[in-house]
Write an enzyme that holds these catalytic residues in place. Structure first.
Site, short mmCIF file in Angstrom:
data_model
loop_
_atom_site.label_atom_id
_atom_site.label_comp_id
_atom_site.label_asym_id
_atom_site.label_seq_id
_atom_site.Cartn_x
_atom_site.Cartn_y
_atom_site.Cartn_z
N GLU B 136 0.80 -1.23 0.00
CA GLU B 136 0.00 0.00 0.00
C GLU B 136 0.83 1.28 0.00
O GLU B 136 0.41 2.30 -0.56
CB GLU B 136 -0.98 0.02 1.19
N SER B 193 -0.09 6.40 8.64
CA SER B 193 1.30 6.06 8.34
C SER B 193 2.01 7.34 7.95
O SER B 193 1.43 8.17 7.23
CB SER B 193 1.40 5.07 7.17
#
Lengths: 436, 368
Positions: B136, B193
């Site tokens: 991802e 993130s």
């Protein structure tokens, strides 16, 4: 110009020197005396405190000391007025002579008896007896140090009580730190006729911590850590020697959080802070579970399962997110399951309390870890009343520090948790040359 | 040339996240009469279904305003569509793929996000589809760089806010990301993130936090009874978080000057809520606002620490937490500027949460 060097001015200057020089010398002497006194180098000579080393010359000095005895009036308090709790440390002298006792004013005696014969005060005041430090020597006096706390919301009653007991007549200085020292300063003055001596909370925190660690905890170490924090069978609380404390990262978790990098006893900086602290945990818990006290919230949390509430990495990945070393059991999104009505209906208040505790704790741990990395410090000391009776959070922090840093960082804890600011304020009091 | 021996349609990129599935679909606009004749029935029906609707089932949505027109990819001209639906409906999506015999199209389905791993087996057993799984964050970075390079139908993809806290003067202004490196990329999805990007092939995941969009949404549902992200944001826009939070001035009576903390700064989020009296005096809107502010400020604070640590002064915020969430964007812009004393700049991108899917889509076009 003519006036500057004129005779009138010369007379004034000479006059000033004649009057002021002795006073200046005496002040320097007094200061020197007090430092020795604080270090315990005094003894009484004919009822007058004199420097041990200077006994021969004390005959000369004694008369001066008689006029300016460097004695600090009792009672000795240190106060830390925080966002949620007021922390009070009280020094109870145990070496009172018969003479002193006779001279002791009534309200001072009643304060001493009130504080030391009770462990609860009013509806919300509590003395943490297990934290009492016995047989301390402070400023040449021997005694016990008591640790008392009450909610900041009861502050006005406290001030009222100070007024009713004529605390101001004792002419003692009240050293106070924490935000409340500023916020309530005027109330102290107008209601109780007391002038607070305001001190910075972080200065006091550090001085207090270093002092308590140096005197130890009635022979036991003040500082400890956890071995095997996530193994309920093997988890052990072990003493830690903080003899060489620097550099250290100090994480103070009160209503909010401050993170300090401490390089030496006089050199530290506030690295950062976070508003997600103990107050957030308690506030959210009250909203989500209907609990009313910190103790209730922790009790619920002890029985809950946060994984019903939080979305874990495995809920998203079906397992670990290996590429970036994220285990399936790691939380990906705190409270992430709560967007589903079905899941909301299936969890308990205890699960919510647990999730709140774990979320706040892990966030603090994460931020602390980033700071430790940034500042190149490998010891992180956690203090503050969020950790009071909160074993869950301490173990979570111990584990998180160790795990996410791959063993580089160590989480340390101190027995007197939230009281260091108040101790620091007391120490500041003891440095003052107070004349009776 | 083997460009013609190119990818079989349809061209999709799929990002199966913790809360939302993001789908990008390339609609070819240069189909020749010949091609159209040969086109199989289910491929045509997919194309028509996706492009003639803006809503699919009860939860699927096509963000029409984000459509990129007249793109040229792998020698084909067409439009790029952006579609999303809740991950919760993934089984229904896979079921549909099975019913429409998607597998017979022999196309590769490039998918990223945790769900590419979690649902891989379901795709195979139920939909007879083999996913090409992609990381991802790889996809995120590639997607961001690609979209920024093609621009947004002539406009800038990247922007920032000037005077973010002034409701009169606040302006959204374009930002030129031509020399993007180094860049701190903060992806706010269900969780967060944070990546430091040094070049198009060189990035690292600095850290993350579990207090993300999912936390905001989950807590809001619990505290206010709302059930959608849109509702939560609407409530937040009407609330006052200062009733819920304990500010520095509530503790100090003013500023905490020694360490430069202004009285209006939050000392303890939700700190007033330990008082029964205060709990009874706040509204659901206040609680929603406080939740939004708390999560947003925490992310901003962590991002700032990372930027400092990594010595990067441009912080790009992406992810669907920021979708229709101007409050958070402006707060991030302000907070980053204020607490860094103007050293850091918060940047935003129009295609917010779709970059992973775009990256997966690009990987499809790259693969031999």
């Amino acid at each position: 110009r003519s006036w500057w060097w004129g005779r009138e001015r010369r007379k004034l200057i000479v006059g000033d020197v004649v009057v002021l020089l002795p006073l200046l010398l005496n002040c320097c002497w007094q200061r020197h005396c007090l430092q020795s006194w604080a270090a315990g180098e005094w003894r009484l000579l004919a009822g007058i405190p004199v420097l041990k080393a200077e006994v021969p010359s004390s005959i000369f000095i004694a008369p001066l000391s008689f006029f300016f005895p460097p004695f600090l009036a009792f009672p000795w308090f240190g106060m830390d007025i925080g966002g949620t709790l007021v922390k009070l440390v009280y020094f109870e002298p145990k070496d009172i002579t018969a003479e002193e006792e006779q001279e002791e004013v009534e309200n001072l005696k009643s304060i001493r008896k009130y504080l030391t014969s009770n462990t609860a005060y009013g509806k919300t005041g509590i003395r943490d007896v297990h934290l009492e430090l016995k047989n301390l020597t402070m400023c040449g006096r021997k005694g016990n140090l008591h640790f008392i706390r009450f909610p900041t919301s009861a502050m006005h009653r406290f001030i009222q009580m100070g007024s009713e007991k004529n605390f101001s007549s004792l002419h003692t200085t009240l050293c106070a730190t924490g935000g409340g020292a500023y916020k309530f300063e005027e109330d102290f003055r107008t209601i109780a006729d007391l002038q607070l001596h305001k001190l910075d909370e972080l200065d006091c925190l550090i001085q207090g911590l270093l002092y308590v660690d140096s005197v130890g905890y009635n022979g036991q170490p003040e500082c400890y850590y956890f071995e095997n924090p996530t193994d309920p069978e093997q988890c052990q609380k072990k003493p830690y020697c903080l003899d060489n404390p620097y550099p250290m990262l100090l994480v103070n978790i009160g209503s909010g959080v401050s993170i300090l990098a401490v390089y030496s006893k006089d050199n530290y900086k506030r690295v950062t802070g976070t508003s997600l602290g103990g107050g957030t945990f308690l506030g959210l818990c009250c909203l989500l579970t209907g609990c009313e006290t910190f103790e209730e919230a922790l009790e619920m949390a002890a029985k809950g399962d946060s994984t019903n509430v939080d979305k874990l990495v495995k809920d998203i990945y079906g397992g670990d997110y290996e590429r970036f070393g994220l285990q399936g059991s790691a939380v990906a999104s705190s409270f992430g399951h709560m967007m589903s009505k079905e899941k909301r209906d299936s969890i308990s208040k205890e699960d919510l309390a647990r999730a709140t505790l774990v979320t706040i704790t892990n966030n603090i741990g994460s931020i602390a870890r980033m700071c430790a990395l940034n500042e190149n410090i490998d010891r992180v000391v956690f203090v503050g009343n969020f950790l009071r009776i909160n074993m869950i959070s301490m173990k979570v922090l111990a584990y998180a520090m160790d795990y996410w840093s791959k063993g580089q960082l160590k989480a340390l804890f101190l027995e007197h948790e939230g009281y260091f600011g108040a101790v620091g304020a007391l120490l500041e009091l003891l440095k003052m040359p107070e004349n009776q | 040339g083997s460009v013609k021996a190119a990818k079989i349609f349809p061209w999709f990129g799929l990002d199966i996240g913790g809360t939302l599935v993001k789908l990008v679909y390339f609609e070819p606009k240069d189909i020749t009469a010949e091609e159209e004749e040969e086109e199989v029935e289910n491929l045509k029906s997919i194309r028509k279904y996706l492009t003639s609707n803006v809503a699919y089932g009860s939860t699927g949505i096509r963000d029409v305003h984000l459509e990129l027109k007249d793109l040229t990819l792998c020698g084909r001209k067409g439009n790029l569509h952006f579609i999303r639906f809740p991950t919760h409906d993934m089984p229904a999506f896979i079921q549909m793929g099975s019913e429409k015999h998607f597998s017979s199209l022999h196309t590769t389905l490039c998918a990223t996000g945790g769900g590419a791993y979690k649902f891989e087996q379901d795709f195979r057993t139920v939909g007879d589809l083999q996913l090409c799984k992609l990381d991802e964050l790889d996809c995120l970075v590639k997607g961001v760089l690609y979209i920024d390079s093609v621009g947004f139908n002539g406009d800038s993809e990247c922007y920032y806010f000037e005077n973010p806290t002034d409701s009169e003067k606040c302006q959204k202004l374009p930002f030129n990301l031509e020399n993007p490196y180094p860049l701190l990329l903060v992806n706010i999805g269900s969780g967060v993130s944070i990546l430091a990007v040094y070049s198009k092939d060189n990035y690292k995941r600095v850290t993350g936090t579990s207090l993300g969009g999912g936390t905001f949404f989950g807590l809001c549902c619990l505290l206010t009874g709302c059930s959608t992200f849109e509702e939560a944001l609407e409530m937040a826009s009407l609330g006052d978080s200062t009733k819920v939070d304990k500010l520095v001035r509530d503790i100090y009576g003013g500023d905490y000057e020694r360490f430069g903390l202004p009285g209006w700064a939050v000392a303890s989020s939700f700190g007033n809520m330990m008082s029964k009296e205060k709990r009874e005096s706040v509204s659901k809107e206040d609680l929603a606002r406080a939740t939004l502010i708390t999560i947003t400020n925490n992310i901003g604070s962590i991002a700032r620490m990372c930027a400092l640590n990594e010595n990067i002064n441009r912080v790009v915020f992406v992810g669907n937490f920021l979708r229709i969430n101007t409050i958070s964007m402006r707060l991030l812009a302000y907070a980053l500027d204020y607490w860094s004393k103007g050293q850091l700049k918060a940047l935003f991108l129009e295609h917010e949460g779709y970059f992973g899917a775009v990256g997966a889509f690009l990987e499809l076009l790259n693969s031999a």
